[in-house]
Design a protein around this motif. Structure first.
Motif, mmCIF file in Angstrom:
data_model
loop_
_atom_site.group_PDB
_atom_site.id
_atom_site.type_symbol
_atom_site.label_atom_id
_atom_site.label_comp_id
_atom_site.label_asym_id
_atom_site.label_seq_id
_atom_site.Cartn_x
_atom_site.Cartn_y
_atom_site.Cartn_z
ATOM 1 N N ARG A 266 3.101 6.392 -2.228
ATOM 2 C CA ARG A 266 4.307 7.073 -2.742
ATOM 3 C C ARG A 266 4.132 7.459 -4.205
ATOM 4 N NH1 ARG A 266 7.197 3.208 0.163
ATOM 5 N NH2 ARG A 266 7.533 2.023 -1.740
ATOM 6 N N ARG B 26 0.830 -1.200 0.000
ATOM 7 C CA ARG B 26 0.000 0.000 0.000
ATOM 8 C C ARG B 26 0.867 1.253 0.000
ATOM 9 N NH1 ARG B 26 -1.995 3.673 3.363
ATOM 10 N NH2 ARG B 26 -4.112 4.449 3.038
ATOM 11 N N ALA B 27 1.999 1.204 0.675
ATOM 12 C CA ALA B 27 2.896 2.364 0.731
ATOM 13 C C ALA B 27 3.389 2.760 -0.662
ATOM 14 C CB ALA B 27 4.083 2.070 1.650
ATOM 15 N N SER B 28 3.574 1.784 -1.539
ATOM 16 C CA SER B 28 4.007 2.092 -2.915
ATOM 17 C C SER B 28 2.934 2.877 -3.654
ATOM 18 C CB SER B 28 4.340 0.813 -3.685
ATOM 19 O OG SER B 28 5.464 0.183 -3.139
#
Length: 198
Positions: free
Chosen positions: A60, A55-57
């Motif tokens: 970002r 999810r962080a990708s």
């Protein structure tokens, strides 16, 4: 990170930045561009699951496109789809002329998308660098060769020094009009040449 116009739609930002993104971010951006309507409906977690990244990708990626997070990217995507569909609703009759008019209208509608990434500062910097250049190499081949030749001719008219890199033909003779031309120099170029010869 996005440095272009804040008015640029998300798909224009993706097209410009995709090559410079991290591999996982690039996969997210390409998945969004490939199916914008689905990206609008999905959460960041759902996009991450579909693409096969964390999810962080996804977050970002949205931040690299100059959005605070994925929800803001979704809103921008929805706005872009709404603006594009309003121009597509103006259907024309089924005649050949109507189809041609429709194609021209679609092309004209995409021109603003193409230049949406430009800012006044970027454009002025580009023109300044071009003006200060002693030589500009215009390299074009295949279907873009006429565009390259047109640009080279325009630069010649603007009194810039330039050369072209023609596509090699089987006969090994350069295509007509592809030989380097040295037009009259601009006053700035003459000054630089005079300083070097001293």
């Amino acid at each position: 990170m996005w440095t272009g116009s804040s008015d640029a739609p998300p798909t224009a930002r993706i097209a410009m930045l995709a090559p410079s993104l991290q591999p996982s971010e690039r996969r997210v951006a390409e998945a969004i561009a490939a199916d914008v309507e689905a990206a609008i409906e999905r959460t960041a977690q759902e996009v991450a699951r579909v693409v096969g990244v964390g999810r962080a990708s996804v977050v970002r990626t949205a931040q690299s496109l100059d959005y605070e997070g994925y929800p803001q990217l979704r809103v921008a995507l929805a706005r872009e789809v709404a603006l594009n569909s309003s121009t597509a609703d103006d259907e024309v009759d089924g005649s050949m002329l109507g189809m041609l008019r429709g194609a021209v209208d679609r092309f004209a509608g995409r021109l603003s998308h193409t230049v949406s990434a430009l800012t006044e500062e970027n454009l002025q910097d580009f023109v300044r660098v071009l003006d200060e250049s002693e030589r500009v190499l215009v390299a074009a081949n295949g279907l873009s060769a006429p565009l390259g030749l047109d640009l080279a001719m325009r630069l010649c008219l603007w009194a810039a020094r330039w050369s072209t890199c023609p596509t090699r033909s089987r006969s090994r003779s350069p295509p007509a009009g592809s030989a380097p031309v040295r037009p009259a120099w601009s006053s700035r170029a003459r000054e630089r040449a005079g300083r070097r010869s001293r």
